[in-house]
Design an enzyme around this catalytic site. Sequence first.
Site, PDB file in Angstrom:
ATOM      1  N   CYS B  83     -10.926 -41.361 -30.264  1.00  0.00           N
ATOM      2  CA  CYS B  83     -10.912 -41.256 -31.724  1.00  0.00           C
ATOM      3  C   CYS B  83      -9.516 -41.464 -32.304  1.00  0.00           C
ATOM      4  CB  CYS B  83     -11.467 -39.913 -32.171  1.00  0.00           C
ATOM      5  SG  CYS B  83     -13.138 -39.649 -31.562  1.00  0.00           S
ATOM      6  N   HIS B 332     -15.776 -40.515 -40.662  1.00  0.00           N
ATOM      7  CA  HIS B 332     -15.000 -40.640 -39.429  1.00  0.00           C
ATOM      8  C   HIS B 332     -15.529 -41.801 -38.568  1.00  0.00           C
ATOM      9  CE1 HIS B 332     -12.757 -39.742 -35.891  1.00  0.00           C
ATOM     10  NE2 HIS B 332     -13.531 -38.827 -35.359  1.00  0.00           N
TER      11      HIS B 332
END
Lengths: 385, 385
Positions: B83, B332
Amino acid sequence: MREVAIIGIGQTPVGEHWDKGLRELALEALEAALRDAGVERVDALLVGNMLSGQIEAQEHLGALVADFAGMHGVEAVKVEAACASGAAALRLGYAMVAGGLADRVAVVGVEKMTDASGEQITAALATAADAEYEAVQGLTFTALNALLMRRYMHEHGYRREDFAPFSINAHRNAVHNPYAMLRFPITAEAFASARMIADPITLLDASPVCDGAAAVILCPAEEARAFQERPVRIRASAVATDTVALHDRRDPLWLEAVALSAHRAFQQAGVGPEDIDFFELHDAFTIMAALSLEACGFAPRGRGVALALEGAIFREGQLPIATMGGLKARGHPVGATGLYQIVEAVLQLRGQAGPNQIPHARLGMTQNIGGTGATVITHILEAMD
Amino acid sequence: MREVAIIGIGQTPVGEHWDKGLRELALEALEAALRDAGVERVDALLVGNMLSGQIEAQEHLGALVADFAGMHGVEAVKVEAACASGAAALRLGYAMVAGGLADRVAVVGVEKMTDASGEQITAALATAADAEYEAVQGLTFTALNALLMRRYMHEHGYRREDFAPFSINAHRNAVHNPYAMLRFPITAEAFASARMIADPITLLDASPVCDGAAAVILCPAEEARAFQERPVRIRASAVATDTVALHDRRDPLWLEAVALSAHRAFQQAGVGPEDIDFFELHDAFTIMAALSLEACGFAPRGRGVALALEGAIFREGQLPIATMGGLKARGHPVGATGLYQIVEAVLQLRGQAGPNQIPHARLGMTQNIGGTGATVITHILEAMD
């Protein structure tokens, strides 16, 4: 910018490593490279890998390898450029040292392909091609190269058997490389009668699916002697890209990114094709070897295969290629290949290539290709006096 | 080393982009950034992405995006750090400009997650964890964060509802961000009664699965004014890693790589936590926000949630966070998130954050986290006078 040197190299044997995972393979190569350089800590770690997410359900290899290597806290990321991932990681490691962002950098290429079925690996490798315009049509990576080879034969009047020297040379050189996967010689007869994979590509035109890892340690060239008796200078590091889809190119038989990447590298190093003592090229398929030789300027257009037929590519020839077995016979663990090429070039430049040693090798070139020539990364390496 | 400036920014709305592929999203952000900078060509393109191989059957995004953007021949590679892939790509783009290897660099983060089923995306995100020791046990990414949150509540005596301010603040800020996905406010009551995902994490602790792309253009700071009236200087760029597996850490509630990365960034910039005007942190889960605030030094140990409860994290507070909605409410899209954070920080520093503007914002910090804190990348940005 600072000059950059390679002060340590490491590699695992290429093969089917049923007993080792990604992290074990990476660590084996990394530790060998650190030992070779006499270095314990690095400022940054770059990991080249293409397929771990798809085949091993493991992304995040930068942190994973750093962790397993006990390099607590070290900066670490993964770099991906399909089959050119290894050289792409080296390129960014080089940038960090050349630019003064780090003084000791480790670069590891690692790939574990044999945990997947043949179908899985074929699909995974096709992610190097254009998913929405090529792979979706059912085109595999071998099929794309078969299209290129067929067209090349048609255009320049070669027979399938004319590509044999690439494979014969690679297998001959792999015999003496203890890290190579396919350590046996092949004959022209074997090549001619090899099993067809995607016409006109046979088993002996194509590199094998395999596992492996290779690593190098970089530092500023002016500090290199403190670590390594025979350091190797990176004289050039150049990346170029082309369209991912083959059908988008004006001329599929001219690898534009190969030409551009090689041109940039020659310019950086201030040398030309005639100065190169040996060339670790991207012979994932024999056709790629031929096209690379041409776009780099080692052979005129349509004469890459002729150059091989004339014997120039053999150890005794004018431009030895695949001197430790190449992708064809050393093996092609895709994300690691770019670093295997570098490790082998360093062995040649150190005079440590054993029976495969190219006499008086001073300047070596490596070229790692992603896709059917969409990402091309060329390095020129020189023995430091 | 040269100072580096951000002269262009671009982003797509975050959401479910059924009508766009990876390349269309990347191009939309990239073109906006190029337009913003008034730049047509770059020397290199770095693409941050985590999941394209697994979800879209497409690797090789460097060449793919360069190709689709018409940047013929340009150097291009993909960077992955789970991420934290977006900030990892920025870090290497920064290195190339700082080190003098390139004068104009484009960095794009792109992710397309919504083409996969919930099960597929859960499995794909788990590749950020340790495949052989965590994911193989059935631990999802949310479950790992739930373990952290449960332990934190136990250790420091908080209730689940105490985490509400993180989510309330993020949703409140997203309302005025035209690029945010969840543009609605939420109440403390809604937070308290939200649907449980992995006890104690509810839907309102967690960031959504989504698609998006964000991009920036970099150049040497001394040239920045020629392109951009309000350039932003990168004062610090720092990466640190920790063990991938949570169980390997001495103290799971202390994010060592957050501390290390922030420490390095503060040192580079010659500033401390007290100098930071706002902080775009990695609030993939509310617990991550709390732990980041602590390890960065913005709150004492165990007081990250208290800081939020006291209101310091709101727009009017002492340390505004997630000023444009954060991961929680802007969304996200994993490999793009690091660049969304940067784009938003630049908007703040240019005074272009609209109703979300932090008055007199001069120094902003961003932090992008891969895994449960295994890769942490901190940038400190400053408005150039």
